[in-house]
Design a protein around this motif. Structure first.
Motif, PDB file in Angstrom:
ATOM      1  N   HIS A  86      -5.053  62.077 -89.208  1.00  0.00           N
ATOM      2  CA  HIS A  86      -4.635  63.248 -88.917  1.00  0.00           C
ATOM      3  C   HIS A  86      -4.062  64.190 -90.031  1.00  0.00           C
ATOM      4  O   HIS A  86      -4.233  63.556 -90.881  1.00  0.00           O
ATOM      5  N   PRO A  87      -4.606  65.412 -89.687  1.00  0.00           N
ATOM      6  CA  PRO A  87      -4.608  66.533 -90.844  1.00  0.00           C
ATOM      7  C   PRO A  87      -3.306  66.587 -91.529  1.00  0.00           C
ATOM      8  O   PRO A  87      -3.006  67.178 -92.590  1.00  0.00           O
ATOM      9  N   VAL A  88      -2.178  66.350 -90.715  1.00  0.00           N
ATOM     10  CA  VAL A  88      -0.958  66.537 -91.248  1.00  0.00           C
ATOM     11  C   VAL A  88      -0.472  65.389 -92.006  1.00  0.00           C
ATOM     12  O   VAL A  88       0.720  65.335 -92.706  1.00  0.00           O
ATOM     13  N   GLY A  89      -0.944  64.128 -91.994  1.00  0.00           N
ATOM     14  CA  GLY A  89      -0.795  62.953 -92.697  1.00  0.00           C
ATOM     15  C   GLY A  89      -0.303  61.820 -91.687  1.00  0.00           C
ATOM     16  O   GLY A  89       0.099  61.901 -90.687  1.00  0.00           O
ATOM     17  N   GLY A  90      -0.937  60.595 -92.328  1.00  0.00           N
ATOM     18  CA  GLY A  90      -0.544  59.416 -91.758  1.00  0.00           C
ATOM     19  C   GLY A  90      -1.532  59.245 -90.545  1.00  0.00           C
ATOM     20  O   GLY A  90      -2.488  60.058 -90.334  1.00  0.00           O
ATOM     21  N   GLY A  91      -1.473  58.063 -89.834  1.00  0.00           N
ATOM     22  CA  GLY A  91      -2.514  57.773 -88.872  1.00  0.00           C
ATOM     23  C   GLY A  91      -1.743  58.163 -87.194  1.00  0.00           C
ATOM     24  O   GLY A  91      -0.306  57.995 -87.282  1.00  0.00           O
ATOM     25  N   ILE A 116      -2.639  71.720 -96.427  1.00  0.00           N
ATOM     26  CA  ILE A 116      -2.596  70.474 -96.855  1.00  0.00           C
ATOM     27  C   ILE A 116      -3.884  70.164 -97.237  1.00  0.00           C
ATOM     28  O   ILE A 116      -4.747  70.120 -96.575  1.00  0.00           O
ATOM     29  N   SER A 117      -3.784  69.368 -98.351  1.00  0.00           N
ATOM     30  CA  SER A 117      -5.062  68.850 -98.797  1.00  0.00           C
ATOM     31  C   SER A 117      -5.572  67.565 -97.897  1.00  0.00           C
ATOM     32  O   SER A 117      -4.874  66.906 -97.504  1.00  0.00           O
ATOM     33  N   GLN A 118      -6.920  67.611 -97.738  1.00  0.00           N
ATOM     34  CA  GLN A 118      -7.327  66.625 -96.726  1.00  0.00           C
ATOM     35  C   GLN A 118      -8.300  65.786 -97.660  1.00  0.00           C
ATOM     36  O   GLN A 118      -8.852  66.064 -98.886  1.00  0.00           O
ATOM     37  N   TYR A 119      -8.556  64.556 -97.340  1.00  0.00           N
ATOM     38  CA  TYR A 119      -9.340  63.511 -98.055  1.00  0.00           C
ATOM     39  C   TYR A 119     -10.532  63.055 -97.228  1.00  0.00           C
ATOM     40  O   TYR A 119     -11.471  62.597 -97.758  1.00  0.00           O
TER      41      TYR A 119
END
Lengths: 266, 460
Positions: free
Chosen positions: B86-91, B355-358
């Motif tokens: 998820h782009p805001v973090g976590g699954g 938010i940085s994405q990986y």
């Protein structure tokens, strides 16, 4: 000469007056303290770890002596401490099973894959809010050592990116349990016998788990099949060993393809 | 020129995509729709694996009031419902829909892949005066509309103030103070009428008397356009604001336009109640949200797509694209011709609050206002040094907080003192980290502190 004499007499006189005043105050305003409180404090670990829920060892000792809480409240001290406190207070001691910290992740830094490069605050809590830092696994140990910092007994040391818990030093106070943002540390009964435990927390499906970590439980079900005592179970893509049924034969650990089940120390 | 106190002046970098008209992206092969795209309770899926869904069909909803339903943004087959990045973090659990090319009659009027001009549609004029407030809110809730500025707060909740808080003013936020992003600017230029219709609908829904369209001075074309369109309107004014960051924050906007200050959080009986714009009789909405509301009212069209700015010096062709929700970033980057240099950082949102994405496998969600790709050279990270007590962060904090003190208290784990220093009032705009000469990641410290305070409170 004269000045010296006057000084000695005046200061000495003042001291005498204060001494009389203080000794009267000591008699009149004395607070009765149970001498057993000091004795109990002498037996406690004395690091104010907070595992009992009180602010300090003294605060807990006062409550124990007052009879408000059980003599077995100090979990960090263990059975020896409890027994000594019970002797001081003249009550029956309660023997409980010793629970120590156990880390449910077994992959050292070379074995777990990276997904990105993380540059920021070097703390597990901080990395966890920034998309879990550089660790590809969403469940595993981040390895920045928040637990090491939290441990008041120096029982945790980060080695190859994974906390090593020194069971001889661990008292089971639970500070590390609270410090870990991924809830990887729990208190488990480690009674000096051999145990077989799952050292992985990943609920990812087999393929993804394998891609993110070499030591991940890939939910292959081999342990469930080979266990002669039906102690292994697969819950949410993760093997779970029921310690009550486990007879410690170790077949699961031998057959696990990723070494996600291991014989644990002590 | 109206503005707020403190804040910072930034290099805008908007020229990369400013002149690009909004274009519709080619339909993606699959969409990933996370069940949590908004602030509030996550949705429960209404479909299961293998189901055929039509574009516009509701596929997830929640019984909770503070939540917003999710609709299928393309027609196709549900291939899986599982945990996805998820782009805001976590699954977060997401519904994956694979496009099927069969000509199926969608529930939505406009054709699936219209080329050319995308905004010319059959215009069903609906007089706002004929609508009831409750009806407007109902339509917004059913359409799954959330604040499209980035925070993604469900709009129907925002438009349901309690009885004792009358709303007199609506501010339509077209500031877009983040550098690089131009999606709101393009929306204002190309869909001015829909913006105004949406603003009127919002005003009607809460019974507000006056409306403001707030635009930063650097978008002079938009200001002129809105002034022209609104010259005969009573009660709606266009305000030109100084180009300063974070002008688009709602608290800053209210201060700049109405000279009112949103009160700080008050604690009544332990629980902390944050100060909200409605406490001073104001609601702030983004221009994109207004357009979505117009579409929901006029055509009954749910929120299926949004305008996303794809920009940054590492992108070959920066564009403003109309993208179906759930489109993976990789498809969008392909559409823009790929990367032209070594990529240093991929950010969802703007450079200040994004938010940085990986990975490029993450989807566009309702709050994705832009995708910014920086080169290796630009995304350089300097090591944190000791605080030199220069107080630059304090000089620039738009909320009047003491960021350096907050950072120090988080390092020292002084959770109780942090509350006394009002850590929860921080809007995480990033001014302090930007100006800090010692490169202390103050916002990350503050985020960490907020989280820890929340955790400690929930343990009690």
């Amino acid at each position: 000469m004269n000045i010296i004499l006057i000084s000695i007499l005046s200061v000495g006189g003042l001291a005498a007056i204060f001494a009389v005043f203080l000794s009267i105050a000591h008699q009149k305003l004395k607070v009765e303290e149970d001498p057993r409180v000091e004795q109990v404090i002498g037996e406690l670990p004395g690091v104010n770890c907070g595992a009992c829920g009180f602010a300090s060892c003294r605060a807990m000792a006062e409550e124990v002596v007052g009879g408000n809480i059980s003599v077995g409240t100090c979990s960090a001290g263990g059975n020896d401490t409890v027994q000594k406190i019970a002797e001081i207070l003249g009550v029956e001691s309660e023997v409980s099973e010793k629970e120590l910290a156990f880390l449910q992740c077994g992959a050292v830094s070379g074995e777990r894959k990276k997904k990105a490069s993380y540059v920021g605050i070097e703390s597990c809590q901080a990395a966890d809010i920034a998309m879990g830092g550089e660790l590809a696994c969403d469940y595993g140990c981040l390895g920045y050592g928040d637990c090491q910092t939290a441990c008041p007994f120096d029982a945790i040391l980060i080695k190859e990116g994974l906390p090593q818990i020194d069971v001889a030093r661990c008292t089971g106070c639970g500070n590390c349990v609270e410090a870990c943002p991924r809830d990887l540390i729990s208190l488990q009964v480690l009674d000096g016998e051999v145990h077989y435990r799952v050292v992985c927390s990943s609920s990812d499906k087999g393929k993804k788990a394998r891609l993110t970590c070499e030591r991940a439980c890939i939910a292959c079900n081999i342990c469930v099949k080979v266990c002669p005592f039906d102690a292994c179970e697969m819950k949410d893509n993760l093997a779970v060993i029921d310690q009550r049924n486990c007879q410690r034969c170790g077949v699961c650990a031998q057959r696990c393809p990723t070494q996600a089940i291991r014989e644990t120390e002590s | 020129m109206k503005t707020f106190k403190q804040g910072i002046y930034l290099k805008e970098n908007k020229e990369l995509s400013e002149e690009q008209r909004i274009r519709r992206i080619s339909p993606p092969a699959k969409v990933i729709l996370p069940l949590a795209q908004h602030i509030g309770a996550p949705c429960e899926p209404l479909v299961k694996k293998g189901d055929l869904v039509k574009k516009g069909e509701k596929i997830a909803d929640s019984d909770s009031f503070v939540s917003s339903p999710i609709h299928a943004s393309i027609s196709g087959k549900v291939t899986s419902i599982e945990k996805m990045p998820h782009p805001v973090g976590g699954g977060v659990t997401a519904i994956v829909i694979k496009r099927e090319d069969g000509k199926e009659e969608g529930q939505i009027r406009d054709e699936d892949n219209e080329g050319g001009e995308i905004w010319e549609r059959e215009n069903k004029e609906l007089e706002i005066s004929s609508l009831k407030a409750e009806e407007i809110r109902g339509k917004i809730r059913e359409a799954g509309i959330v604040g499209l500025g980035g925070a993604a707060f469900p709009t129907h909740v925002k438009l349901s103030p309690p009885k004792d808080k009358p709303i007199e003013t609506i501010i339509l936020n077209g500031c877009e103070c983040e550098p690089y992003l131009t999606s709101d600017h393009r929306i204002m230029l190309e869909r001015a009428d829909d913006c105004i219709y949406g603003l009127k609908a919002i005003m009607k829904a809460v019974g507000a008397k006056s409306g403001y369209v707030a635009i930063e001075k650097n978008k002079s074309q938009a200001i002129a356009l809105f002034r022209d369109k609104l010259k005969d309107e009573d009660g709606i004014r266009v305000i030109s604001l100084k180009t300063k960051y974070p002008q688009g924050g709602e608290k800053m906007l209210i201060k700049a336009i109405l000279n009112r200050e949103v009160p700080w959080a008050t604690s009544d009986g332990g629980a902390l109640r944050p100060g909200l714009p409605m406490d001073v009789g104001v609601i702030v909405n983004n221009v994109g949200t207004a357009v979505a509301i117009t579409e929901a009212i006029k055509w009954g069209r749910p929120l299926l797509e949004r305008v996303v700015t794809i920009t940054g010096s590492a992108v070959k062709n920066p564009y403003n694209l109309l993208v179906p929700l759930g489109t993976p970033f990789s498809h969008i980057i392909d559409e823009c011709g790929g990367f032209k240099e070594d990529v240093g950082k991929i950010i969802m949102g703007g450079p200040m609050m994004g938010i940085s994405q990986y990975t490029l496998d993450i989807p566009v969600i309702k709050g994705t206002s832009g995708i910014l790709v920086l080169t290796k050279k630009e995304a350089v990270f300097r090591e944190e040094k000791a605080c030199i007590k220069c107080a630059r962060c304090i000089d620039h904090c738009p909320m009047g907080l003491l960021p350096t003190t907050l950072g120090r208290l988080v390092k020292g784990e002084k959770w109780d003192s942090l509350k006394e220093y009002n850590i929860n009032e921080c809007i995480e705009c990033g001014c302090c980290s930007y100006v800090c000469p010692s490169k202390i990641p103050l916002v990350q410290y503050i985020k960490l502190g907020k989280l820890q305070i929340q955790k400690k409170a929930s343990l009690k």
